[in-house]
Design a protein around this motif. Sequence first.
Motif, PDB file in Angstrom:
ATOM      1  N   LEU A   9       0.824  -1.207   0.000  1.00 34.08           N
ATOM      2  CA  LEU A   9       0.000   0.000   0.000  1.00 34.08           C
ATOM      3  C   LEU A   9       0.862   1.263   0.000  1.00 34.08           C
ATOM      4  N   SER A  10       1.962   1.206   0.716  1.00 35.95           N
ATOM      5  CA  SER A  10       2.889   2.339   0.733  1.00 35.95           C
ATOM      6  C   SER A  10       3.484   2.549  -0.653  1.00 35.95           C
ATOM      7  N   PHE A  11       3.841   1.439  -1.314  1.00 34.70           N
ATOM      8  CA  PHE A  11       4.387   1.538  -2.664  1.00 34.70           C
ATOM      9  C   PHE A  11       3.367   2.134  -3.619  1.00 34.70           C
ATOM     10  N   LEU A  12       2.133   1.661  -3.554  1.00 38.18           N
ATOM     11  CA  LEU A  12       1.088   2.152  -4.447  1.00 38.18           C
ATOM     12  C   LEU A  12       0.857   3.647  -4.263  1.00 38.18           C
ATOM     13  N   ALA A  13       0.867   4.085  -3.010  1.00 33.81           N
ATOM     14  CA  ALA A  13       0.665   5.512  -2.742  1.00 33.81           C
ATOM     15  C   ALA A  13       1.808   6.344  -3.315  1.00 33.81           C
ATOM     16  N   THR A  19       3.740   8.931 -10.546  1.00 34.87           N
ATOM     17  CA  THR A  19       3.214   8.708 -11.892  1.00 34.87           C
ATOM     18  C   THR A  19       2.487   9.935 -12.427  1.00 34.87           C
ATOM     19  N   VAL A  20       1.722  10.596 -11.568  1.00 34.83           N
ATOM     20  CA  VAL A  20       0.884  11.701 -12.036  1.00 34.83           C
ATOM     21  C   VAL A  20       1.607  13.055 -12.018  1.00 34.83           C
ATOM     22  N   PHE A 138      14.491   3.186  -5.629  1.00 44.42           N
ATOM     23  CA  PHE A 138      13.129   3.271  -5.102  1.00 44.42           C
ATOM     24  C   PHE A 138      12.500   1.909  -4.832  1.00 44.42           C
ATOM     25  N   LEU A 139      12.569   1.018  -5.804  1.00 40.14           N
ATOM     26  CA  LEU A 139      11.867  -0.260  -5.688  1.00 40.14           C
ATOM     27  C   LEU A 139      12.329  -1.133  -4.522  1.00 40.14           C
ATOM     28  N   PRO A 140      13.644  -1.261  -4.277  1.00 44.60           N
ATOM     29  CA  PRO A 140      14.087  -2.143  -3.173  1.00 44.60           C
ATOM     30  C   PRO A 140      13.543  -1.743  -1.801  1.00 44.60           C
ATOM     31  N   GLN A 141      13.145  -0.489  -1.639  1.00 48.85           N
ATOM     32  CA  GLN A 141      12.598  -0.049  -0.357  1.00 48.85           C
ATOM     33  C   GLN A 141      11.287  -0.745  -0.024  1.00 48.85           C
ATOM     34  N   PHE A 142      10.628  -1.297  -1.042  1.00 48.11           N
ATOM     35  CA  PHE A 142       9.315  -1.906  -0.850  1.00 48.11           C
ATOM     36  C   PHE A 142       9.348  -3.422  -1.048  1.00 48.11           C
ATOM     37  N   HIS A 160       4.035  -0.710 -11.577  1.00 51.66           N
ATOM     38  CA  HIS A 160       4.191   0.699 -11.961  1.00 51.66           C
ATOM     39  C   HIS A 160       3.801   0.919 -13.416  1.00 51.66           C
ATOM     40  N   CYS A 161       4.136  -0.018 -14.287  1.00 49.15           N
ATOM     41  CA  CYS A 161       3.748   0.079 -15.695  1.00 49.15           C
ATOM     42  C   CYS A 161       2.224   0.057 -15.836  1.00 49.15           C
ATOM     43  N   ALA A 162       1.567  -0.837 -15.070  1.00 49.13           N
ATOM     44  CA  ALA A 162       0.113  -0.922 -15.116  1.00 49.13           C
ATOM     45  C   ALA A 162      -0.523   0.376 -14.631  1.00 49.13           C
ATOM     46  N   MET A 163       0.045   0.964 -13.591  1.00 47.52           N
ATOM     47  CA  MET A 163      -0.463   2.233 -13.080  1.00 47.52           C
ATOM     48  C   MET A 163      -0.273   3.346 -14.113  1.00 47.52           C
ATOM     49  N   THR A 164       0.838   3.296 -14.830  1.00 42.53           N
ATOM     50  CA  THR A 164       1.103   4.289 -15.860  1.00 42.53           C
ATOM     51  C   THR A 164       0.103   4.176 -16.997  1.00 42.53           C
ATOM     52  N   VAL A 165      -0.225   2.924 -17.373  1.00 47.24           N
ATOM     53  CA  VAL A 165      -1.241   2.703 -18.410  1.00 47.24           C
ATOM     54  C   VAL A 165      -2.573   3.307 -17.975  1.00 47.24           C
ATOM     55  N   LEU A 166      -2.952   3.050 -16.723  1.00 46.59           N
ATOM     56  CA  LEU A 166      -4.210   3.584 -16.191  1.00 46.59           C
ATOM     57  C   LEU A 166      -4.209   5.111 -16.221  1.00 46.59           C
ATOM     58  N   TRP A 167      -3.083   5.711 -15.831  1.00 47.33           N
ATOM     59  CA  TRP A 167      -2.970   7.165 -15.837  1.00 47.33           C
ATOM     60  C   TRP A 167      -3.091   7.709 -17.252  1.00 47.33           C
ATOM     61  N   PHE A 168      -2.481   7.030 -18.220  1.00 46.20           N
ATOM     62  CA  PHE A 168      -2.557   7.483 -19.609  1.00 46.20           C
ATOM     63  C   PHE A 168      -3.993   7.396 -20.133  1.00 46.20           C
TER      64      PHE A 168
END
Length: 212
Positions: A9-13, A19-20, A138-142, A160-168
């Motif tokens: 959840l921390s990573f997603l936030a 991303t945005v 960044f990634l290893p922290q999670f 992160h790629c999936a989130m980027t697709v959603l943002w686009f």
Amino acid sequence: MTIDIPLMLSFLAAATVLTVIPGTDTALMLRSVAVGGRRAAAQTGLGIIIGLLIWGLVVSLGLGAVLKASELAYEGVKWAGAAYLTYLGVLFLFRPCEAMAQAEGAAKSISGSAGQFLRKGFLTNMLNPKIGVFYITFLPQFVPSGASVAAYSLFLALIHCAMTVLWFVVLTAAALPLSHLLKKPATVKVLDRITGCLFIAFGLRLALSRAD
């Protein structure tokens, strides 16, 4: 694969915020929507995502650490990226509308230059070493305790790629209602010049950046 829910959840936030935040990807996507609509935006977005996926694979294989450890490797990619962004910026700034010719010929222009949109999206990401260094730091922290850092980092990169697709998708959907205005030659010229200034600024910022 064990997933630590609070850590995820921390990573997603954190990834959502990153991303945005407006950057080269957002500027390029908005410009693609303006000159070519949904199809051009899809091609640009695909190029960007392919670039992100390759960076994710490179980092997971450990090759990305070379960028962080080797000043020469980092500087080489950095200056290539800065030069490319500056080149695009100058092109947009002083030769606006060339990618679409004129608004009335947009459909023909876009069908013939779809590969150009994909290529620009791809190169914009691949020639930015900050993405590789970002993934490394960044990634290893999670990554949960006991999990494979390489495998789990790739897993997070895919998210992160999936989130980027959603943002686009959201970005494109928000911009499309204005496409009738954005496709006017005068509007495209203004948008191209704004995009050009942004890309030159991003190029200069990249040129002045450091691996750490």
